[in-house]
Design an enzyme around this catalytic site. Structure first.
Site, PDB file in Angstrom:
ATOM      1  N   CYS A 241      31.453  71.287 -35.244  1.00  0.00           N
ATOM      2  CA  CYS A 241      30.439  70.541 -34.501  1.00  0.00           C
ATOM      3  C   CYS A 241      30.415  69.135 -35.085  1.00  0.00           C
ATOM      4  CB  CYS A 241      29.073  71.219 -34.614  1.00  0.00           C
ATOM      5  SG  CYS A 241      27.828  70.314 -33.668  1.00  0.00           S
TER       6      CYS A 241
ATOM      7  N   CYS B 249      28.229  65.275 -27.539  1.00  0.00           N
ATOM      8  CA  CYS B 249      28.998  66.300 -28.255  1.00  0.00           C
ATOM      9  C   CYS B 249      30.182  65.630 -28.938  1.00  0.00           C
ATOM     10  CB  CYS B 249      29.480  67.348 -27.252  1.00  0.00           C
ATOM     11  SG  CYS B 249      30.481  68.635 -28.011  1.00  0.00           S
TER      12      CYS B 249
HETATM   13  N1  LIG Z   1      27.901  69.613 -30.222  1.00  0.00           N
HETATM   14  C1  LIG Z   1      28.995  69.924 -31.088  1.00  0.00           C
HETATM   15  C2  LIG Z   1      29.912  70.987 -30.620  1.00  0.00           C
HETATM   16  C3  LIG Z   1      29.315  72.344 -30.772  1.00  0.00           C
HETATM   17  C4  LIG Z   1      30.266  73.378 -30.340  1.00  0.00           C
HETATM   18  C5  LIG Z   1      29.579  74.660 -30.055  1.00  0.00           C
HETATM   19  N2  LIG Z   1      28.678  74.561 -28.939  1.00  0.00           N
HETATM   20  C6  LIG Z   1      30.602  75.764 -29.878  1.00  0.00           C
HETATM   21  O1  LIG Z   1      31.802  75.544 -29.914  1.00  0.00           O
HETATM   22  O2  LIG Z   1      30.177  76.917 -29.710  1.00  0.00           O
HETATM   23  C7  LIG Z   1      29.722  68.660 -31.488  1.00  0.00           C
HETATM   24  O3  LIG Z   1      29.085  67.622 -31.654  1.00  0.00           O
HETATM   25  O4  LIG Z   1      30.927  68.717 -31.706  1.00  0.00           O
END
Ligand SMILES: N[C@H](CCC[C@H](N)C(=O)O)C(=O)O
EC number: 5.1.1.7
Length: 278
Positions: free
Chosen positions: A87, A219
């Site tokens: 993440c 993200c």
């Molecule tokens: N928000 C995150 C990604 C989370 C990934 C998660 N949701 C998963 O792969 O289950 C980021 O900044 O990279």
């Protein structure tokens, strides 16, 4: 060494936490002892991340310092209690919280067994994300007379990325959920990114996040996946690219000068408040 951004919880104490967000991706951060990382945090993550009955967040982030190796161990649980193997925004928040106040710092962090570099300067944190391989083939989905092709890009976690002409009128949650739950991608599922190329150094991205099961405001690993797929299509160059998201605070993705298939993803981090768990 502890600093004013740092307070470590021990099991018998009231547990201090911080609520932070990295360009709109919000987290509850608790600093623990390394051995406490092994505890089952999934239930706690679900309770604390609930937006009406808990604090509310996209994820729970645990940090632990290993003093000898000077590495910060970071674990991230999605709001539904599942583990995020990568993440980018959680790593950025963890690096920011662990860095000394009022100076720039370079840190090493480990999440899910993978080492990441971080650079913290003022209210800005940048971390590395590595592109992995994936056996998955692209996926085409028809919705409301429109076909979208989603290409896999593994940036420490699963992402499927579609290049689109226009982002604003997209049903990101409806289509995102259909891709996330596609039988071909079971049982892992995926995060889903929709990307509009605005210029050779500018992308707009909207992301449906697995584990939050909703669109999030930004993200980090999705921004890198979006850069990678846009570059594969010759839409951006190998230089810093601004990735605009739903928060209004863009992330920047740039290739790492020394490490192949590694990218820096950077942007603002904000501490919203600190508290103690009841
Ligand atoms: N928000 C995150 C990604 C989370 C990934 C998660 N949701 C998963 O792969 O289950 C980021 O900044 O990279």
């Amino acid at each position: 060494m502890q600093n004013s951004r740092q307070a470590t919880a021990s099991p018998q104490d009231a547990v201090p936490f911080r609520k932070l967000h990295g360009a709109g991706n919000d987290f509850i951060l608790i600093d623990v002892q390394p051995t406490d990382l092994e505890r089952d945090w999934a239930t706690k993550a679900r309770l604390l991340c609930e937006r009406r009955l808990g604090i509310g967040a996209d994820g729970l982030v645990l940090t632990a310092r290993t003093l000898r190796d000077r590495i910060l161990l970071v674990a991230c649980f999605n709001a539904d209690g599942s583990i995020a193997t990568m993440c980018g925004n959680a790593l950025r928040c963890a690096a920011f919280a662990a860095a000394p106040d009022d100076s720039s710092a370079a840190l090493r962090l480990v999440m899910a067994g993978v080492e990441h570099q971080a650079i913290v300067t003022g209210g800005h944190a940048e971390v590395t994300a590595e592109l992995g391989t994936t056996p998955q083939e692209p996926l085409t989905l028809g919705r409301s007379g429109r076909h979208l092709t989603f290409e896999p890009a593994h940036t420490g976690t699963e992402h499927f990325v579609a290049l689109v002409e226009e982002l604003d009128d997209l049903d990101v949650e409806g289509i995102g959920r259909a891709v996330r739950d596609h039988p071909r991608l079971a049982p892992l599922g995926t995060n889903v990114d929709f990307v509009q190329a605005v210029a050779r150094d500018e992308l707009r991205v909207r992301t449906y996040e697995r584990g939050v099961e909703a669109e999030t405001l930004s993200c980090g690993s999705g921004a890198v996946a979006s850069f990678v797929v846009a570059r594969r299509h010759g839409l951006v160059d190998d230089r810093p690219v601004a990735v605009h998201n739903q928060s209004g605070s863009p992330l920047t993705v740039r290739p790492h000068a020394q490490r192949p298939e590694t990218f820096w993803v950077g942007g603002p981090v904000t501490v919203v408040y600190e508290g103690v768990l009841a």
